[in-house]
Structure formats: structure tokens, C-alpha cells
Write an enzyme that holds these catalytic residues in place. Sequence first.
Site, PDB file in Angstrom:
ATOM      1  N   ALA A 234      12.203 -31.191  24.992  1.00 35.43           N
ATOM      2  CA  ALA A 234      13.196 -30.188  24.887  1.00 35.43           C
ATOM      3  C   ALA A 234      13.218 -29.429  26.510  1.00 35.43           C
ATOM      4  CB  ALA A 234      13.706 -29.463  23.950  1.00 35.43           C
TER       5      ALA A 234
ATOM      6  N   GLY B  39       9.958 -33.949  22.500  1.00 38.96           N
ATOM      7  CA  GLY B  39      10.825 -34.985  22.390  1.00 38.96           C
ATOM      8  C   GLY B  39      10.704 -36.180  22.780  1.00 38.96           C
TER       9      GLY B  39
ATOM     10  N   GLU C 260       9.127 -37.983  20.451  1.00 35.04           N
ATOM     11  CA  GLU C 260       9.431 -38.837  19.747  1.00 35.04           C
ATOM     12  C   GLU C 260      10.735 -39.789  19.998  1.00 35.04           C
ATOM     13  OE1 GLU C 260      10.583 -34.882  16.328  1.00 35.04           O
ATOM     14  OE2 GLU C 260      10.369 -34.777  18.747  1.00 35.04           O
TER      15      GLU C 260
ATOM     16  N   GLU D 291       6.022 -28.135  18.899  1.00 30.28           N
ATOM     17  CA  GLU D 291       7.067 -27.978  18.361  1.00 30.28           C
ATOM     18  C   GLU D 291       6.366 -26.512  17.648  1.00 30.28           C
ATOM     19  OE1 GLU D 291       9.200 -31.834  19.490  1.00 30.28           O
ATOM     20  OE2 GLU D 291       6.765 -30.730  18.605  1.00 30.28           O
TER      21      GLU D 291
END
Length: 265
Positions: A70, A115, A118, A138
Site C-alpha cells: 500500500a 499488498g 498479496e 502489516e
Amino acid sequence: MGELVMVRVERDAGTDGVVHVVLDRPEALNAISTALAAELAAAFTDLGADESLRAVVLASSSAKAFCVGADLKERAGYSDAQLRAQRVVYRRMAAALLAVPVPVVAAVSGYALGGGLELALLSDVIVADTTAVVGLPEVSVGVIPGLGGTQLLPRRIGVARAAELVYTARRLDAEQAGALGVVDRVVPEGAARAIATDVAGTIARNSPVAVRNAKRAIRLGTGVDLASGLEIEDGAWRATAFSADRVEGARAFAEKRVPRWPGRP
């Protein structure tokens, strides 16, 4: 699809049906801003409706990073309302990637964090070169993996191993990631995209009806009880066994030639 600025969608010149989706925000190491998430969602939504599609390579234009997760600089100035709105876009992006009916092969070089990892986990196969550094950091910045990390990583490597990685936020180099099964193949530096393209090309040469139904069976069957999974598999088998591709596959085998797949039920 509107004009894409931070995502490139390219048809592979060597293999019909293979498409490259390239993250192209190198100055930010492909940090996922709201705009980048929206572009990825649009790209994968369009690809999901492409009946000629046989495989996707998800890659980066930067050797330094696949994606660092992110865009925390953007998010730092967000109000709660803006963060909630961004969440909708993020979830749309993840859902669009997950819903693509053909295999997605991620080519990971450099950092794939948060992310970014991910996005790779949302893919079907992960090819990483020796420069790769992966992790879900995170909890070290006050959030949790929110693009499927808490669900997809345990399905890959088991609950206990995934939990340890999430709770500690520790990073893995390519060798460690390969040993744990976080990534599927570890290749020499600079070779991730080429090898991922080769994998995608191999997939594309197989029956498109069979590959799509195999992916459907794997995706829908993972996590359900065995009896339910076998019913899902049976439905996928029936959708393939009575298709024009199955007829062509049997004929090509008998005639000792390369199949010419009709690519239809």
C-alpha cells in the site's frame, strides 16, 4: 477499459492467448495507490471477460520491486472516510484478480511486501528470482494483511507457518520463501519474467476448456470438505469431458499430432 497510466497490458508476441499485466509505477516501487488499484481492477475485469485469454503474467517494470504494498504516503493524509472508500477499490482489485478464469503467473523480482506479496498470492503460480524479498509487514505499521494474505498464505504453507510470518512481520529472501512454499519456483536473478512467460506459454498450449475448469475446481474446492470438493471436481470434469476440446484432444492423441483446440464447451 479507460486509459491506464500505471498498469501496462501487453499481448505476448510469442504465444497466442498470453497477456502480460505490468505494474509500471517504478518511482514509487509500485506502491498501490488508489489510482493504481483502480487501474488493476479495470485491467483484470476486462481480462476476465476475454474468451481468447489462456494465461496471464503479472510482472513489474522495475527490477527493484514487484510491489512494496500500500502507498502509505498517500494513506497518511486520508480521513477515515477516504480510507473506507479506498478499501472498496482495493477489494475490487483483489476480487478482479482472483476471478480471472485462467491461471495467473506472478513474476517477482526485488521487494514483494504487504499488498505486493498479496498480489502474488492472488495469482496461481509465483516465480521469484534470487533478488526477491517477500513478507507481510502489516502488523508492524498498525494494520493486518487485507488483500487476502491471512487467507491465501495459510492455504499455501499451512496455518502455523503463515501465522508466524504474519505475527512477526519478518521478511524472507528468495531461498527461504522457496523452502517454505511461499513461492513456487526460484530462478536466477533477472529471469523471473522470462520463466513466468515460459510457464504461461506451457499453460496456453493446453486445452483452454480443461485449464479453465481445472482452475475453477481448485479455487472452489479449496477449503471445503472432501465430499463437497469431489462434487465440485465432478462438475468441472463433466463441463470438460463433453466439450469439443475433449473430442479434439482424443483425436490429436490418436493421430499423433498437436491438438488444435476449439476452445469451447
